[in-house]
Design a protein around this motif. Structure first.
Motif, PDB file in Angstrom:
ATOM      1  N   MET A  16       0.836  -1.184   0.000  1.00  0.00           N
ATOM      2  CA  MET A  16       0.000   0.000   0.000  1.00  0.00           C
ATOM      3  C   MET A  16       0.882   1.249   0.000  1.00  0.00           C
ATOM      4  O   MET A  16       1.791   1.372   0.798  1.00  0.00           O
ATOM      5  N   GLU A  17       0.614   2.168  -0.924  1.00  0.00           N
ATOM      6  CA  GLU A  17       1.430   3.380  -1.041  1.00  0.00           C
ATOM      7  C   GLU A  17       1.036   4.405   0.006  1.00  0.00           C
ATOM      8  O   GLU A  17      -0.125   4.523   0.375  1.00  0.00           O
ATOM      9  N   GLN A  18       2.038   5.137   0.475  1.00  0.00           N
ATOM     10  CA  GLN A  18       1.784   6.194   1.427  1.00  0.00           C
ATOM     11  C   GLN A  18       1.509   7.485   0.674  1.00  0.00           C
ATOM     12  O   GLN A  18       2.056   7.695  -0.416  1.00  0.00           O
ATOM     13  N   PRO A  19       0.676   8.367   1.228  1.00  0.00           N
ATOM     14  CA  PRO A  19       0.399   9.628   0.544  1.00  0.00           C
ATOM     15  C   PRO A  19       1.641  10.501   0.449  1.00  0.00           C
ATOM     16  O   PRO A  19       2.492  10.487   1.335  1.00  0.00           O
ATOM     17  N   VAL A  20       1.742  11.231  -0.642  1.00  0.00           N
ATOM     18  CA  VAL A  20       2.876  12.122  -0.867  1.00  0.00           C
ATOM     19  C   VAL A  20       2.555  13.481  -0.249  1.00  0.00           C
ATOM     20  O   VAL A  20       1.487  14.027  -0.454  1.00  0.00           O
ATOM     21  N   THR A  21       3.503  14.008   0.518  1.00  0.00           N
ATOM     22  CA  THR A  21       3.325  15.336   1.087  1.00  0.00           C
ATOM     23  C   THR A  21       4.307  16.281   0.428  1.00  0.00           C
ATOM     24  O   THR A  21       5.319  15.868  -0.118  1.00  0.00           O
ATOM     25  N   GLU A  22       4.001  17.571   0.483  1.00  0.00           N
ATOM     26  CA  GLU A  22       4.863  18.587  -0.125  1.00  0.00           C
ATOM     27  C   GLU A  22       6.237  18.619   0.544  1.00  0.00           C
ATOM     28  O   GLU A  22       7.235  18.833  -0.099  1.00  0.00           O
ATOM     29  N   SER A  23       6.290  18.392   1.871  1.00  0.00           N
ATOM     30  CA  SER A  23       7.547  18.513   2.596  1.00  0.00           C
ATOM     31  C   SER A  23       8.437  17.283   2.438  1.00  0.00           C
ATOM     32  O   SER A  23       9.612  17.345   2.716  1.00  0.00           O
ATOM     33  N   GLN A  24       7.868  16.170   1.993  1.00  0.00           N
ATOM     34  CA  GLN A  24       8.645  14.942   1.836  1.00  0.00           C
ATOM     35  C   GLN A  24       8.465  14.417   0.412  1.00  0.00           C
ATOM     36  O   GLN A  24       7.466  13.794   0.100  1.00  0.00           O
ATOM     37  N   PRO A  25       9.451  14.666  -0.476  1.00  0.00           N
ATOM     38  CA  PRO A  25       9.305  14.214  -1.861  1.00  0.00           C
ATOM     39  C   PRO A  25       9.282  12.697  -1.930  1.00  0.00           C
ATOM     40  O   PRO A  25       9.873  12.013  -1.097  1.00  0.00           O
ATOM     41  N   GLU A  26       8.578  12.193  -2.923  1.00  0.00           N
ATOM     42  CA  GLU A  26       8.488  10.752  -3.090  1.00  0.00           C
ATOM     43  C   GLU A  26       9.695  10.239  -3.873  1.00  0.00           C
ATOM     44  O   GLU A  26      10.100  10.841  -4.860  1.00  0.00           O
ATOM     45  N   TYR A  27      10.247   9.148  -3.413  1.00  0.00           N
ATOM     46  CA  TYR A  27      11.386   8.526  -4.078  1.00  0.00           C
ATOM     47  C   TYR A  27      10.966   7.173  -4.639  1.00  0.00           C
ATOM     48  O   TYR A  27      10.149   6.477  -4.058  1.00  0.00           O
ATOM     49  N   LEU A  28      11.555   6.826  -5.775  1.00  0.00           N
ATOM     50  CA  LEU A  28      11.213   5.602  -6.481  1.00  0.00           C
ATOM     51  C   LEU A  28      12.374   4.618  -6.468  1.00  0.00           C
ATOM     52  O   LEU A  28      13.538   5.024  -6.439  1.00  0.00           O
ATOM     53  N   THR A  29      12.050   3.332  -6.554  1.00  0.00           N
ATOM     54  CA  THR A  29      13.070   2.292  -6.650  1.00  0.00           C
ATOM     55  C   THR A  29      13.551   2.197  -8.099  1.00  0.00           C
ATOM     56  O   THR A  29      12.873   2.674  -9.020  1.00  0.00           O
ATOM     57  N   PRO A  30      14.694   1.569  -8.328  1.00  0.00           N
ATOM     58  CA  PRO A  30      15.159   1.392  -9.706  1.00  0.00           C
ATOM     59  C   PRO A  30      14.143   0.653 -10.586  1.00  0.00           C
ATOM     60  O   PRO A  30      13.986   0.972 -11.767  1.00  0.00           O
ATOM     61  N   GLY A  31      13.431  -0.305 -10.028  1.00  0.00           N
ATOM     62  CA  GLY A  31      12.421  -1.033 -10.796  1.00  0.00           C
ATOM     63  C   GLY A  31      11.271  -0.138 -11.226  1.00  0.00           C
ATOM     64  O   GLY A  31      10.782  -0.240 -12.357  1.00  0.00           O
ATOM     65  N   GLU A  32      10.827   0.739 -10.329  1.00  0.00           N
ATOM     66  CA  GLU A  32       9.745   1.674 -10.662  1.00  0.00           C
ATOM     67  C   GLU A  32      10.196   2.653 -11.739  1.00  0.00           C
ATOM     68  O   GLU A  32       9.452   2.945 -12.675  1.00  0.00           O
ATOM     69  N   VAL A  33      11.424   3.145 -11.608  1.00  0.00           N
ATOM     70  CA  VAL A  33      11.976   4.064 -12.608  1.00  0.00           C
ATOM     71  C   VAL A  33      12.091   3.360 -13.956  1.00  0.00           C
ATOM     72  O   VAL A  33      11.738   3.917 -14.996  1.00  0.00           O
ATOM     73  N   ALA A  34      12.561   2.121 -13.933  1.00  0.00           N
ATOM     74  CA  ALA A  34      12.727   1.354 -15.168  1.00  0.00           C
ATOM     75  C   ALA A  34      11.397   1.210 -15.908  1.00  0.00           C
ATOM     76  O   ALA A  34      11.342   1.371 -17.133  1.00  0.00           O
ATOM     77  N   ARG A  35      10.326   0.945 -15.185  1.00  0.00           N
ATOM     78  CA  ARG A  35       9.002   0.823 -15.818  1.00  0.00           C
ATOM     79  C   ARG A  35       8.560   2.149 -16.420  1.00  0.00           C
ATOM     80  O   ARG A  35       7.993   2.183 -17.510  1.00  0.00           O
TER      81      ARG A  35
ATOM     82  N   LEU B  34      21.256  10.294 -13.860  1.00  0.00           N
ATOM     83  CA  LEU B  34      20.040  10.318 -13.051  1.00  0.00           C
ATOM     84  C   LEU B  34      20.420  10.670 -11.620  1.00  0.00           C
ATOM     85  O   LEU B  34      21.325  10.052 -11.049  1.00  0.00           O
ATOM     86  N   ALA B  35      19.732  11.654 -11.058  1.00  0.00           N
ATOM     87  CA  ALA B  35      19.976  12.011  -9.664  1.00  0.00           C
ATOM     88  C   ALA B  35      19.391  10.928  -8.757  1.00  0.00           C
ATOM     89  O   ALA B  35      18.336  10.364  -9.047  1.00  0.00           O
ATOM     90  N   CYS B  36      20.096  10.636  -7.677  1.00  0.00           N
ATOM     91  CA  CYS B  36      19.574   9.648  -6.733  1.00  0.00           C
ATOM     92  C   CYS B  36      20.153   9.900  -5.348  1.00  0.00           C
ATOM     93  O   CYS B  36      21.111  10.652  -5.192  1.00  0.00           O
ATOM     94  N   ILE B  37      19.527   9.264  -4.376  1.00  0.00           N
ATOM     95  CA  ILE B  37      20.089   9.196  -3.032  1.00  0.00           C
ATOM     96  C   ILE B  37      20.383   7.730  -2.769  1.00  0.00           C
ATOM     97  O   ILE B  37      19.840   6.846  -3.444  1.00  0.00           O
ATOM     98  N   VAL B  38      21.246   7.466  -1.812  1.00  0.00           N
ATOM     99  CA  VAL B  38      21.555   6.092  -1.435  1.00  0.00           C
ATOM    100  C   VAL B  38      21.094   5.900   0.002  1.00  0.00           C
ATOM    101  O   VAL B  38      21.440   6.685   0.888  1.00  0.00           O
ATOM    102  N   THR B  39      20.299   4.857   0.226  1.00  0.00           N
ATOM    103  CA  THR B  39      19.784   4.583   1.559  1.00  0.00           C
ATOM    104  C   THR B  39      20.897   4.044   2.452  1.00  0.00           C
ATOM    105  O   THR B  39      21.977   3.693   1.973  1.00  0.00           O
ATOM    106  N   LEU B  40      20.618   3.961   3.732  1.00  0.00           N
ATOM    107  CA  LEU B  40      21.598   3.404   4.669  1.00  0.00           C
ATOM    108  C   LEU B  40      21.945   1.962   4.310  1.00  0.00           C
ATOM    109  O   LEU B  40      23.039   1.491   4.594  1.00  0.00           O
TER     110      LEU B  40
END
Length: 69
Positions: free
Chosen positions: A1-20, A38-44
Motif C-alpha cells: 500500500m502506497e503512502q500519501p505524498v506530502t509537499e515537505s517529503q518528496p516521493e522517491y522511487l526504486t530502480p524497478g519503478e523508474v525502469a518501468r 540520473l539524480a539519486c540518493i543512497v539509503t543506509l
C-alpha cells in the motif's frame, strides 16, 4: 500500500519503478545513476532511490525526443 505524498517529503522511487516509467531495465537505471545521468540518493542499506519529479522530467524528455543520448 502506497503512502500519501506530502509537499515537505518528496516521493522517491526504486530502480524497478523508474525502469518501468522509462521503459528500460533496472540495470540501465542503476548504470545511469552511476554515470551521473540520473539524480539519486543512497539509503543506509546501500540501495538507490530516485526523486519522482526528476524521473518524470526525464520521461518527458525521452517522450519528446529531446534526450541527450
Amino acid at each position: 500500500m502506497e503512502q500519501p505524498v506530502t509537499e515537505s517529503q518528496p516521493e522517491y522511487l526504486t530502480p524497478g519503478e523508474v525502469a518501468r516509467m522509462l521503459h528500460v531495465s533496472p540495470k540501465t537505471v542503476n548504470r545511469w545513476a552511476h554515470e551521473g545521468r540520473l539524480a539519486c540518493i543512497v539509503t543506509l542499506g546501500g540501495h538507490r532511490r530516485f526523486p519522482r519529479q526528476e524521473v518524470e522530467r526525464i520521461a518527458d524528455q525521452m517522450a519528446n525526443g529531446s534526450g541527450s543520448g
